[in-house]
Design a protein around this motif. Sequence first.
Motif, short mmCIF file in Angstrom:
data_model
loop_
_atom_site.label_atom_id
_atom_site.label_comp_id
_atom_site.label_asym_id
_atom_site.label_seq_id
_atom_site.Cartn_x
_atom_site.Cartn_y
_atom_site.Cartn_z
N GLY A 98 0.80 -1.22 0.00
CA GLY A 98 0.00 0.00 0.00
C GLY A 98 0.83 1.27 0.00
N LEU A 99 2.08 1.18 -0.43
CA LEU A 99 2.99 2.32 -0.43
C LEU A 99 3.18 2.87 -1.84
CD1 LEU A 99 5.69 0.89 2.01
CD2 LEU A 99 3.85 2.49 2.56
N SER A 100 3.25 4.18 -1.94
CA SER A 100 3.42 4.85 -3.22
C SER A 100 4.61 5.79 -3.17
CB SER A 100 2.15 5.65 -3.59
OG SER A 100 1.00 4.82 -3.55
N ASP A 101 5.07 6.23 -4.32
CA ASP A 101 6.18 7.18 -4.38
C ASP A 101 5.86 8.42 -3.55
OD1 ASP A 101 7.43 5.45 -6.06
OD2 ASP A 101 7.42 6.74 -7.82
N GLY A 102 6.84 8.82 -2.73
CA GLY A 102 6.64 10.00 -1.89
C GLY A 102 6.11 9.70 -0.51
N ASP A 103 5.75 8.45 -0.24
CA ASP A 103 5.33 8.08 1.12
C ASP A 103 6.58 7.94 2.00
OD1 ASP A 103 2.80 8.00 0.15
OD2 ASP A 103 2.56 5.83 0.26
N VAL A 104 6.43 8.32 3.27
CA VAL A 104 7.55 8.26 4.22
C VAL A 104 7.11 7.47 5.45
CG1 VAL A 104 9.19 9.56 5.62
CG2 VAL A 104 8.42 10.49 3.43
N LEU A 105 7.90 6.47 5.80
CA LEU A 105 7.69 5.69 7.02
C LEU A 105 8.74 6.10 8.04
CD1 LEU A 105 7.20 2.16 5.41
CD2 LEU A 105 5.40 3.75 6.11
N ILE A 106 8.33 6.26 9.31
CA ILE A 106 9.25 6.69 10.36
C ILE A 106 9.20 5.70 11.51
CG2 ILE A 106 9.94 8.59 11.87
CD1 ILE A 106 8.27 10.46 10.13
N PHE A 107 10.37 5.15 11.84
CA PHE A 107 10.51 4.24 12.97
C PHE A 107 11.53 4.83 13.96
CE2 PHE A 107 9.45 1.71 9.24
CZ PHE A 107 8.39 0.95 9.68
N PRO A 108 11.32 4.71 15.26
CA PRO A 108 10.30 3.91 15.97
C PRO A 108 8.98 4.61 16.19
CG PRO A 108 11.75 4.88 17.58
CD PRO A 108 12.27 5.31 16.22
N ASP A 109 8.79 5.78 15.58
CA ASP A 109 7.56 6.54 15.81
C ASP A 109 6.31 5.83 15.30
OD1 ASP A 109 10.02 8.17 15.18
OD2 ASP A 109 8.83 9.74 16.13
N LEU A 110 6.49 4.93 14.31
CA LEU A 110 5.36 4.25 13.68
C LEU A 110 4.42 5.24 13.01
CD1 LEU A 110 4.42 1.37 16.19
CD2 LEU A 110 5.71 1.22 14.07
N ASN A 111 5.02 6.23 12.36
CA ASN A 111 4.24 7.23 11.64
C ASN A 111 4.45 7.08 10.14
OD1 ASN A 111 3.29 8.34 14.03
ND2 ASN A 111 4.93 9.85 14.14
N LYS A 112 3.45 7.50 9.39
CA LYS A 112 3.54 7.49 7.94
C LYS A 112 2.94 8.77 7.39
CE LYS A 112 0.81 4.63 5.77
NZ LYS A 112 0.28 3.35 5.22
#
Length: 343
Positions: A98-112
């Motif tokens: 479910g990820l597209s260009d320009g999406d950002v995942l942040i760990f350990p925050d568990l934010n997108k």
Amino acid sequence: MAATSENGTSDISTVVDDDVSFGFQRPEMYTENLSGSVNPYGRHLFLCYKSHNDWPARVESSDSDPLPKRLAGAIKDRKNDIAVKTLLTICESRDCTGLSDGDVLIFPDLNKYRGLEESNVDSFVEDVLVSGKPWSLGTEETVTGSYVFVCAHNSRDKRCGVCGPVLIEKFSEEIGVRGLKDEVFVSACSHVGGHKYAGNLIIYSKVQDGKVSGHWYGYVTPNDVAELLDQHIKKGEVIERIWRGEMGVPPVEKADKVVEPPLVNGNDVKENTKDEKENTGGCCQGANGFSCCRDDNSGAKKSSFKFDFFTRKWEQHEVFTTAAVVGAVATVAVAYSLYKRSR
């Protein structure tokens, strides 16, 4: 990758050669101790961008890939303002995640966040990384489930290019068998360091206390995939034999070669004993120049021992000399007495 002949069939010999030279059968597999091969860091950003087959060797600095270059440059420019050491890695955009260009995942925050573009990179870095606030130009979403990022950066190093896709395929297969498609997500990622340890992967998931762990593994083969799913992700048990390190945990001392399983602190008992002996009476440098040197009395004891020895030798010499003088005097006295009697 396998070569294709004119009739459309794969050249099996090429596949075998690649596996021996760059894949899971290469001679360097299992030749080094992996523990301690991850530098410490506190946060990991993944920028979703194209496919791993499209990434150039230096995707974060490529003029043909302006978004990764812009984000990497902004993070570098503000590194002194970012309190937490932050890594940036490129990951693949895949429909199954479910990820597209320009999406950002942040760990350990568990934010997108979705929709990062060149024009809004500065505001993202300022708000999220520097100020620790939600991004004013985006909507913060919560990341759920476990994420497995497998290095498949072929243009950077062929070892990852050979091992990575095979591992991703195996993970997808085992995830499907276990019915975990909505719980475990796997994606190719760019260079993470340590290509010689390929297959390399990172697993981010929640642990029992609610915190997020980020564990790095190396020398991973398809035979390890089921165990990583069943032991690490399901039970939270680290697989020590292929474990490289963990987010937020300083690396342990790294041994040059694996001879036997490393201890918890990464040191051998015999080496520790030797170091303790060598450091007896030594100095250590504390903070702000404070010295915690200990007085070494062993040298003084040796000097004192030598001094006493020579003192005793000298005193013994004096006793012998005195005895000899007394004896000589007594001999003269006896001789003189005999001389007088004879007259």
